[in-house]
Design a protein around this motif. Structure first.
Motif, mmCIF file in Angstrom:
data_model
loop_
_atom_site.group_PDB
_atom_site.id
_atom_site.type_symbol
_atom_site.label_atom_id
_atom_site.label_comp_id
_atom_site.label_asym_id
_atom_site.label_seq_id
_atom_site.Cartn_x
_atom_site.Cartn_y
_atom_site.Cartn_z
ATOM 1 N N GLY A 71 108.090 15.361 0.034
ATOM 2 C CA GLY A 71 107.115 14.485 0.999
ATOM 3 C C GLY A 71 105.869 14.739 0.416
ATOM 4 O O GLY A 71 104.886 14.100 0.849
ATOM 5 N N LYS A 72 105.945 15.732 -0.612
ATOM 6 C CA LYS A 72 104.455 16.067 -1.081
ATOM 7 C C LYS A 72 104.094 15.458 -1.830
ATOM 8 O O LYS A 72 105.043 14.581 -2.649
ATOM 9 C CB LYS A 72 104.293 17.459 -1.373
ATOM 10 N N PRO A 73 103.141 14.781 -1.922
ATOM 11 C CA PRO A 73 102.734 13.844 -4.051
ATOM 12 C C PRO A 73 103.027 14.807 -5.173
ATOM 13 O O PRO A 73 102.944 15.588 -5.357
ATOM 14 C CB PRO A 73 100.996 13.788 -3.489
ATOM 15 N N ARG A 74 103.171 13.638 -5.786
ATOM 16 C CA ARG A 74 103.999 14.673 -6.803
ATOM 17 C C ARG A 74 102.672 14.403 -8.413
ATOM 18 O O ARG A 74 102.940 15.615 -8.984
ATOM 19 C CB ARG A 74 105.015 13.082 -7.686
ATOM 20 N N CYS A 75 101.510 14.051 -7.606
ATOM 21 C CA CYS A 75 100.473 14.514 -8.982
ATOM 22 C C CYS A 75 99.854 16.240 -8.628
ATOM 23 O O CYS A 75 100.588 16.947 -7.493
ATOM 24 C CB CYS A 75 99.077 13.817 -8.075
ATOM 25 N N VAL A 76 99.449 16.373 -9.860
ATOM 26 C CA VAL A 76 99.444 17.934 -9.974
ATOM 27 C C VAL A 76 98.064 17.617 -10.497
ATOM 28 O O VAL A 76 97.832 19.021 -11.221
ATOM 29 C CB VAL A 76 100.306 18.037 -11.310
ATOM 30 N N ALA A 77 97.110 16.417 -10.505
ATOM 31 C CA ALA A 77 95.878 16.646 -10.540
ATOM 32 C C ALA A 77 95.675 17.103 -12.067
ATOM 33 O O ALA A 77 95.129 18.551 -12.265
ATOM 34 C CB ALA A 77 94.920 17.720 -9.182
ATOM 35 N N CYS A 78 96.307 16.512 -12.828
ATOM 36 C CA CYS A 78 96.068 17.281 -14.102
ATOM 37 C C CYS A 78 94.898 16.284 -15.118
ATOM 38 O O CYS A 78 94.619 16.856 -16.563
ATOM 39 C CB CYS A 78 97.631 16.741 -14.445
ATOM 40 N N MET A 79 94.348 15.257 -14.128
ATOM 41 C CA MET A 79 93.292 14.745 -14.901
ATOM 42 C C MET A 79 93.142 13.518 -16.034
ATOM 43 O O MET A 79 92.897 13.290 -16.559
ATOM 44 C CB MET A 79 91.690 15.605 -15.087
ATOM 45 N N LEU A 80 94.667 13.905 -16.286
ATOM 46 C CA LEU A 80 95.073 12.564 -17.561
ATOM 47 C C LEU A 80 95.310 11.343 -16.779
ATOM 48 O O LEU A 80 93.981 10.889 -17.645
ATOM 49 C CB LEU A 80 96.282 13.187 -18.095
ATOM 50 N N CYS A 81 94.463 10.956 -15.736
ATOM 51 C CA CYS A 81 95.086 9.579 -15.643
ATOM 52 C C CYS A 81 93.354 9.271 -15.261
ATOM 53 O O CYS A 81 92.306 8.054 -15.724
ATOM 54 C CB CYS A 81 95.391 8.875 -14.506
ATOM 55 N N ARG A 115 86.015 -1.449 -9.958
ATOM 56 C CA ARG A 115 85.914 -0.896 -11.296
ATOM 57 C C ARG A 115 87.336 -1.215 -11.644
ATOM 58 O O ARG A 115 86.926 -1.527 -12.921
ATOM 59 C CB ARG A 115 85.689 0.210 -11.717
ATOM 60 N N CYS A 116 88.419 -0.498 -10.671
ATOM 61 C CA CYS A 116 89.727 -0.854 -11.683
ATOM 62 C C CYS A 116 90.193 -2.371 -12.613
ATOM 63 O O CYS A 116 90.045 -3.740 -12.080
ATOM 64 C CB CYS A 116 90.526 -0.767 -10.278
ATOM 65 N N CYS A 117 90.250 -2.450 -13.873
ATOM 66 C CA CYS A 117 90.788 -3.460 -14.619
ATOM 67 C C CYS A 117 92.240 -3.913 -14.674
ATOM 68 O O CYS A 117 92.212 -4.542 -15.480
ATOM 69 C CB CYS A 117 89.969 -3.284 -15.906
ATOM 70 N N PHE A 118 93.068 -3.115 -14.350
ATOM 71 C CA PHE A 118 94.855 -3.515 -13.761
ATOM 72 C C PHE A 118 95.044 -2.778 -15.214
ATOM 73 O O PHE A 118 95.658 -3.589 -15.472
ATOM 74 C CB PHE A 118 94.761 -4.366 -13.514
ATOM 75 N N CYS A 119 94.915 -1.632 -16.023
ATOM 76 C CA CYS A 119 95.423 -2.530 -17.006
ATOM 77 C C CYS A 119 96.758 -1.542 -17.562
ATOM 78 O O CYS A 119 97.309 -1.797 -18.089
ATOM 79 C CB CYS A 119 94.517 -0.868 -18.062
ATOM 80 N N GLY A 120 96.355 -0.458 -16.595
ATOM 81 C CA GLY A 120 98.325 0.595 -16.465
ATOM 82 C C GLY A 120 97.488 1.755 -16.890
ATOM 83 O O GLY A 120 99.018 1.912 -17.556
ATOM 84 N N PHE A 121 97.167 1.695 -17.790
ATOM 85 C CA PHE A 121 97.071 3.115 -18.122
ATOM 86 C C PHE A 121 97.551 4.101 -17.726
ATOM 87 O O PHE A 121 98.204 5.586 -18.469
ATOM 88 C CB PHE A 121 95.651 3.296 -19.298
ATOM 89 N N CYS A 126 100.442 8.948 -17.405
ATOM 90 C CA CYS A 126 100.870 10.306 -15.643
ATOM 91 C C CYS A 126 101.866 10.614 -16.960
ATOM 92 O O CYS A 126 103.382 10.519 -16.656
ATOM 93 C CB CYS A 126 101.105 9.626 -14.618
ATOM 94 N N PRO A 127 102.202 11.925 -16.842
ATOM 95 C CA PRO A 127 103.674 13.410 -17.483
ATOM 96 C C PRO A 127 104.439 13.039 -16.124
ATOM 97 O O PRO A 127 105.560 13.173 -16.339
ATOM 98 C CB PRO A 127 103.275 14.399 -17.621
#
Lengths: 157, 355
Positions: A71-81, A115-121, A126-127
């Motif tokens: 149940g915890k978020p998968r995100c590891v706050a790597c800041m890549l996104c 601001r999001c432009c929905f590019c999907g990058f 995300c690793p």
């Protein structure tokens, strides 16, 4: 004179085309009205709020954050996104996680949809496969800018 | 007698205005169906949509509640008067249209026509011409250059086509030797060659065509919409908004209806049903079908409405099919094609009639 008559004939033919459209469409409208189902419809219109067009499976809609099995978020706050984001709309604050396997979790994860432009990058960068854009939420309209700034609660929900 | 006259006026006006109201609906729906769309269907009362039949009322409410704006630089009285003028002169024209044959109730003969003048045709043409005043006044009193130019364009166009319109009817007047509209309709009840109803369109095909094109130009809608320039909104009503603008728009639709009525009355037999006499049908191939006189009247009113609505449909079809003419093309069509053709038509009619 011959040329003028030719033009007149073409003008007349133009109205025949629109009249044909009218009669053919009217025919199918009438059939549908009396309850006879036809494959072809009288109009190509989709009555939007009631009827929605199916979205493509890879359609990029509002983001969501994935959870681990516990149940915890998968995100590891790597800041890549946040780094790859061309609109600079992702703001992440990291916090420490007691689990040494994970190390970091986002304390806050804010996406400014204004601001999001929905590019999907972000999804591609995300690793951890933690962020996805497959919620099929496309009616992103709000009466204030603040309503379009979504945080962890909305993204995880 | 006064009571009957008032009743006729009220009935004719109600018929006219309600049909005009629903012409806006017809225009939206017809254009939509022509373009594979559905058209306005969201106006509803308590969830009842009825194909958008409430749309005209929604439009009316919207226009009534808009601000009644008069620019400070305009001439206020004339600016207010102009839409009423163009509205009034089209409205008056309906009084000359016969809806059915005379009916007899208790020994009295009641013509189903408000105003049967012996110069009915001239009356109609005069009223249609007076409608130009609304356009010129609105363009001039707005005190806006673009509106003034639009008004002048409108005046030039309408006056040019007025000529062809009048001349195209001369042949008709020669064929049915009368200017009284009820008389002309009655004359169309006879038969030519034993089976063809003597409708104006069969006796005067060229005149009918010229009249229709010139009348289309008189309605100042899209193939001929230089005066208003709908897509650019730089026409004679550039300075109008709300209900006054709505009145100009409504006048356009009333003109469509009037043109349809005239086309029906003058060229397509008015209330005449082919082979229907006062006693019932008597077919050219021998058979006959006796009908009560009230049934005959119902038939006539119905066929009149059907014809009128058909011509409304045709005009809307034309409006949504063709692009606008350039101004020089417009003038060429009016002066170099329609006017000579209608003169030739008069000549040919005279020659054939003198044989």
């Amino acid at each position: 004179m011959g040329k003028a008559l030719g033009i007149l004939w073409e003008i007349f033919r133009g109205s025949l085309i629109t009249a044909r459209h009218f009669t053919v469409n009217m025919f199918f409208h009438t059939l549908n009205l009396v309850g006879i189902k036809t494959r072809r419809k009288g109009a190509v219109t989709i009555q939007y709020p009631e009827v929605k067009k199916p979205l493509a499976s890879r359609h990029r809609s509002r983001h969501r954050l994935m959870r681990r099995e516990d149940g915890k978020p998968r995100c590891v706050a790597c800041m890549l996104c946040a780094t790859v984001c061309p609109s600079d709309c992702i703001a992440i604050e990291a916090a420490e996680d007691p689990d040494p396997e994970i190390q970091k979790v986002p304390a806050s994860f804010v996406i400014d949809l204004n601001r999001c432009c929905f590019c999907g990058f972000c999804v591609e960068a995300c690793p951890e496969d933690a962020i996805r854009m497959d919620t099929a939420v496309i009616d992103l309209a709000a009466t204030s800018h603040q309503d379009l700034v979504v945080g962890l609660d909305k993204l995880l929900g | 007698m006064i009571g009957i006259l008032l009743l006729k006026i009220v009935l004719a006006l109600v018929w006219f205005l309600v049909l005009t109201l629903y012409l806006t609906w017809l225009e939206r729906k017809e254009s939509a169906v022509m373009q594979d769309r559905i058209g306005a269907n969201r106006a509803q009362i308590l969830g009842l949509r009825l194909f958008g039949l409430f749309q005209p009322f929604a439009d009316a409410i919207k226009m009534i509640f808009k601000e009644d704006f008069v620019p400070s630089f305009s001439k206020k009285l004339l600016h207010t008067l102009a839409p009423f003028l163009s509205f009034f002169f089209v409205c008056v024209t309906i009084s000359a249209i016969p809806f059915a044959d005379d009916i007899r109730i208790g020994g009295k003969t009641i013509p189903l026509q408000v105003f049967d003048a012996d110069v009915g045709l001239l009356f109609v043409l005069a009223m249609l011409s007076l409608g130009i005043y609304g356009i010129i006044l609105s363009g001039w009193s707005s005190n806006n250059r673009f509106a003034l130019l639009g008004g002048m364009r409108g005046a030039a166009q309408l006056i040019s086509y007025e000529v062809a319109l009048g001349l195209s009817l001369v042949g008709l007047i020669m064929v049915f030797p009368s200017l009284r509209i009820s008389e002309m309709v009655r004359a169309q009840g006879s038969l030519v060659l034993g089976f063809l109803p003597a409708w104006g369109v069969f006796l005067q095909p060229v005149g009918a065509l010229i009249f229709f094109i010139a009348a289309l130009a008189e309605t100042k809608r899209v193939p001929f919409d230089m005066p208003e320039g709908e897509s650019e909104i730089i026409g004679f009503f550039a300075e109008y908004g709300g209900l006054k603008w709505g009145m100009f728009m409504f006048t356009d639709f009333m003109e469509i209806l009037i043109v349809s009525c005239l086309m029906t009355t003058l060229f397509f037999g008015g209330w005449q049903v082919p082979w229907l006499g006062p006693q019932g049908f008597s077919f050219p191939w021998g058979g006959s079908w006796h009908l009560a006189s009230w049934l005959v009247t119902v038939f006539q009113v119905l066929i009149f409405n059907v014809k009128v609505i058909f011509f409304c449909w045709l005009q809307i079809l034309i409006r949504w099919t063709y692009p606008r003419l350039r101004y020089d093309q417009l003038m060429d069509l009016g002066w170099k094609v329609l006017v000579p053709l209608s003169l030739l038509n008069i000549l040919a009619t005279g020659l054939i009639m003198s044989l």
